[in-house]
Design a protein around this motif. Structure first.
Motif, PDB file in Angstrom:
ATOM      1  N   ILE A  25       0.837  -1.206   0.000  1.00 55.85           N
ATOM      2  CA  ILE A  25       0.000   0.000   0.000  1.00 55.85           C
ATOM      3  C   ILE A  25       0.870   1.253   0.000  1.00 55.85           C
ATOM      4  N   ALA A  26       1.959   1.243   0.782  1.00 60.26           N
ATOM      5  CA  ALA A  26       2.844   2.410   0.853  1.00 60.26           C
ATOM      6  C   ALA A  26       3.511   2.686  -0.491  1.00 60.26           C
ATOM      7  N   LEU A  27       3.936   1.632  -1.183  1.00 57.51           N
ATOM      8  CA  LEU A  27       4.603   1.813  -2.479  1.00 57.51           C
ATOM      9  C   LEU A  27       3.635   2.321  -3.531  1.00 57.51           C
ATOM     10  N   VAL A  28       2.416   1.762  -3.548  1.00 56.75           N
ATOM     11  CA  VAL A  28       1.403   2.237  -4.497  1.00 56.75           C
ATOM     12  C   VAL A  28       1.097   3.710  -4.225  1.00 56.75           C
ATOM     13  N   ALA A  29       0.933   4.054  -2.944  1.00 58.01           N
ATOM     14  CA  ALA A  29       0.612   5.438  -2.575  1.00 58.01           C
ATOM     15  C   ALA A  29       1.723   6.413  -2.953  1.00 58.01           C
ATOM     16  N   SER A  30       2.954   5.907  -3.039  1.00 54.15           N
ATOM     17  CA  SER A  30       4.116   6.762  -3.313  1.00 54.15           C
ATOM     18  C   SER A  30       4.515   6.768  -4.791  1.00 54.15           C
ATOM     19  N   GLY A  31       3.848   5.966  -5.608  1.00 55.10           N
ATOM     20  CA  GLY A  31       4.160   5.944  -7.042  1.00 55.10           C
ATOM     21  C   GLY A  31       5.376   5.118  -7.411  1.00 55.10           C
ATOM     22  N   MET A  32       5.899   4.318  -6.479  1.00 53.68           N
ATOM     23  CA  MET A  32       7.044   3.461  -6.786  1.00 53.68           C
ATOM     24  C   MET A  32       6.581   2.282  -7.633  1.00 53.68           C
ATOM     25  N   VAL A  33       7.365   1.900  -8.634  1.00 56.58           N
ATOM     26  CA  VAL A  33       7.007   0.782  -9.508  1.00 56.58           C
ATOM     27  C   VAL A  33       7.225  -0.533  -8.758  1.00 56.58           C
ATOM     28  N   ILE A  34       6.191  -1.374  -8.739  1.00 61.59           N
ATOM     29  CA  ILE A  34       6.276  -2.692  -8.092  1.00 61.59           C
ATOM     30  C   ILE A  34       6.331  -3.763  -9.169  1.00 61.59           C
ATOM     31  N   GLY A  35       7.373  -4.585  -9.124  1.00 62.61           N
ATOM     32  CA  GLY A  35       7.458  -5.757  -9.994  1.00 62.61           C
ATOM     33  C   GLY A  35       7.113  -6.984  -9.167  1.00 62.61           C
ATOM     34  N   PHE A  36       6.068  -7.691  -9.526  1.00 62.96           N
ATOM     35  CA  PHE A  36       5.619  -8.841  -8.736  1.00 62.96           C
ATOM     36  C   PHE A  36       6.390 -10.094  -9.131  1.00 62.96           C
ATOM     37  N   CYS A  37       6.844 -10.822  -8.130  1.00 60.53           N
ATOM     38  CA  CYS A  37       7.599 -12.064  -8.371  1.00 60.53           C
ATOM     39  C   CYS A  37       6.930 -13.182  -7.565  1.00 60.53           C
ATOM     40  N   PRO A  38       5.983 -13.900  -8.175  1.00 62.79           N
ATOM     41  CA  PRO A  38       5.263 -14.954  -7.442  1.00 62.79           C
ATOM     42  C   PRO A  38       6.152 -16.128  -7.033  1.00 62.79           C
ATOM     43  N   ASP A  39       7.199 -16.377  -7.800  1.00 61.43           N
ATOM     44  CA  ASP A  39       8.060 -17.538  -7.558  1.00 61.43           C
ATOM     45  C   ASP A  39       9.420 -17.061  -7.035  1.00 61.43           C
ATOM     46  N   PRO A  40       9.698 -17.213  -5.731  1.00 63.79           N
ATOM     47  CA  PRO A  40      10.967 -16.734  -5.172  1.00 63.79           C
ATOM     48  C   PRO A  40      12.201 -17.354  -5.819  1.00 63.79           C
ATOM     49  N   SER A  41      12.058 -18.528  -6.445  1.00 58.17           N
ATOM     50  CA  SER A  41      13.216 -19.142  -7.116  1.00 58.17           C
ATOM     51  C   SER A  41      13.633 -18.340  -8.346  1.00 58.17           C
ATOM     52  N   LYS A  42      12.764 -17.450  -8.816  1.00 56.78           N
ATOM     53  CA  LYS A  42      13.073 -16.605  -9.978  1.00 56.78           C
ATOM     54  C   LYS A  42      13.430 -15.180  -9.558  1.00 56.78           C
TER      55      LYS A  42
END
Length: 610
Positions: free
Chosen positions: A249-266
């Motif tokens: 929520i803090a990153l979205v509110a601040s405009g920071m780009v979030i890259g989602f990584c569902p698989d920690p091995s990647k």
């Protein structure tokens, strides 16, 4: 929005509540409107290529799914469960559920049927959105064998999010706007369940104000990190955990780009293609990056160079904390170390990261100085689900390695006579769901009793020494905080887990497990023959290496607190065997019960390793 200022104790200067956004959705929508044409999120496609999402696209997706939930019969105040790994759809669902006026209830994707049943029953979850068919099967099976209220399970991998968006096409904008307008500071934003180290998870009730107030303080304190030009991060920590949820929520509110990584091995390839400016991780990740780099150097016959370079990084960082700073000779050695080794580790993390945030367990001074010495300042923080994940964090302008930093704005701290950390503030939890007894036990005279032992310095920077309930009192009356020893021993590449024992006993001992992932590479780097974990646990050469790690930890404590002997367990401590919580914390009571015979053997044996 006006900003609240606080002193070292977190005392606020009195910003009116009306100056904060009315809800998380108001906060997020404002950010996405500001960044309508800017990429705000990225997620991997089937080929692990990044797909970009702008603020306008994210807002449209959330609105469409929120309307679908309304069309599906979700009413204001309903609880909707999310059972999934961290991924783009998790965040869409999170904000869509809130936009529909409902309350998201996260469930760890590793949860057992019994845990799913407990959370869905306790929170009265009738609709659950699961990631995979296997997750859905687990949830349905749990509901079938109990009095669970769970009625409907939708599956993300089967197109549930698309289906919801399509179903909401007939719901008018006015209906959605009305639902959003019902949200206020006092509205329940979520029920976050604790990881349950000492029993059944407790549902922590957090309001919308708790989040919007907290995020204002985080933005004030962490400006250089959040608002850096081109700021981005790879999010892989599970969103069912309070820290990742707050950060989301803090990153979205601040405009920071979030890259989602569902698989920690990647994670490593994701970082190398994303080039994040911020690394958000738990200490185990920082340990593994260091240990794998050392193993790689050892396999290539360059371990002496690696260790020399690591020492220069640590010495350089320590010198930064002195009045004189690094001398000319140290600067020269550091530059060589950077060219030979340190720059390569930065590249593993994407090459652009200047900041890291570490939480959930102590990082340790050695790793803190090592990473700062290679150019990555780790801002260690601390908090509990009840404090809305983060109560303390080191500041970009002053990071004191070995501490978890000062309190965030809005949080006041007091240290009780027995050393327990007490807190109060606007962003702390409302209560435990359906558990007034536990609420009354945790909050006394307006202060939340954290259960952690700590101390503050003159700047309000907090140092945590352990859990109050986990303090070991030896037969000789010596108080020992096991976490300090355990964290140091766990930093050794070959060790997975360490549990220090010795309550009411004549000396301190340790139960240790070997890391099955690290073992093959470690054996190869030492020129040892391949062997199983069970065989390694009995190999005298390996026992001698583990003893060295224990000796290093013992050097930091008094003799009465030192580990005199150890036993290597045949099996690792895992979530699957019930020895770890979903957030990877050791269930100490379960371990002591499971291995009672091993512990008894330690104290009845005439001979030992130590």
């Amino acid at each position: 929005m006006s900003v609240t200022f606080s002193n070292a104790n977190g005392d606020t200067m009195g910003t009116p509540a009306t100056d904060y956004p009315s809800s998380i959705i108001a906060l997020v929508s404002a950010a996405w409107t500001t960044h309508a044409d800017k990429v705000v999120m990225r997620y991997p496609d089937a080929n692990d290529e990044w797909v970009d999402v702008t603020g306008a696209q994210a807002q449209a997706r959330v609105n469409a799914v929120a309307k679908g939930l309304i069309a599906n019969g979700v009413n204001a105040g309903d609880r909707v469960g999310i059972l999934s790994r961290t991924r783009y759809e998790w965040t869409v669902l999170d904000f869509a559920i809130m936009s529909a006026g409902a309350v998201p209830v996260p469930v760890y994707d590793t949860s057992s049927e019994a845990q799913i049943d407990w959370i869905t029953s306790d929170a009265d979850v009738r609709l659950l959105i699961a990631e995979t068919a296997e997750h859905a099967s687990r949830a349905r099976s749990a509901a079938a064998d109990s009095e669970s209220p769970l009625e409907t399970v939708l599956v993300i991998d089967d197109g549930a999010v698309d289906d919801l968006a399509a179903k909401g096409a007939d719901v008018g904008d006015d209906v959605l706007e009305h639902r959003i307008s019902t949200l206020s500071h006092d509205s329940l934003a979520t029920i976050m369940y604790t990881s349950g180290t000492t029993g059944r998870p407790k549902g922590v009730r957090l309001t919308h104000f708790s989040y919007v107030r907290h995020i204002a303080g985080i933005q004030e304190s962490m400006g250089p990190v959040l608002f850096q030009e081109g700021a981005s991060t790879v999010l892989f920590l599970t969103l069912a955990h309070s820290l990742a949820r707050l950060v989301e929520i803090a990153l979205v509110a601040s405009g920071m780009v979030i890259g989602f990584c569902p698989d920690p091995s990647k994670l490593v390839p994701a970082m190398q293609s994303m080039h994040p400016t911020l690394v958000l991780a738990v200490p185990r990740v920082f340990e593994k990056v260091y240990n794998s780099a050392e193993q790689k150097a050892e396999a290539g016959g360059k371990v002496k160079i690696f260790r020399w370079a690591a020492k220069q990084a640590i010495d350089f960082s320590k010198a930064l904390d002195t009045d004189r700073g690094p001398g000319i000779a140290l600067k020269a050695r550091h530059a060589i170390a950077d060219r030979l080794v340190l720059s390569k580790i930065r590249e593993v993390l994407g090459g652009r990261a200047e900041w890291a945030i570490s939480g959930s367990a102590p990082l340790g001074d050695r790793l803190g100085h090592f990473y700062r010495g290679l150019g990555l300042t780790v801002l260690e923080g601390y908090g509990l689900t009840e404090t809305n994940a983060a109560s303390h964090v080191n500041r970009p302008e002053l990071a004191k390695i070995g501490t978890v930093g000062p309190p965030l704005p809005g949080i006041e701290v007091s240290i009780a006579e027995d050393g327990e950390v007490l807190m109060r503030g606007e962003q702390l939890f409302e209560s435990y769901h359906h558990n007034p007894e536990a609420t009354a036990e945790a909050i006394k005279d307006g202060w939340f009793h954290s259960g952690d032992i700590g101390s503050q310095d003159e700047d309000g920077y907090l140092t945590i020494t352990g859990r109050k309930k986990e303090l070991i009192v030896t037969a000789g009356g010596k108080n020992v905080a096991p976490a300090e020893l355990e964290d140091k021993i766990r930093s050794y590449a070959l060790v997975s887990q360490c549990v220090v024992v010795g309550d009411a006993q004549p000396f301190i001992a340790a139960l240790i497990t070997l890391d099955p992932e690290a073992l093959p590479g470690w054996l190869k780097s030492k020129g040892f023959e391949p062997m199983s974990v069970a065989e390694a646990g009995k190999d005298e050469r390996i026992l001698a290496r583990v003893q060295k790690a224990i000796d290093r930890a013992n050097a930091t404590v008094s003799r009465a607190e030192s580990i005199r002997t150890f036993r290597i367990l045949a099996d690792d401590l895992t979530i699957d065997n019930g020895m770890l919580t979903p957030s990877l914390k050791v269930k100490r009571a379960r371990v002591l019960e499971q291995y009672a015979d091993v512990i008894d053997g330690i104290y009845t044996a005439k001979h030992s390793h130590g």
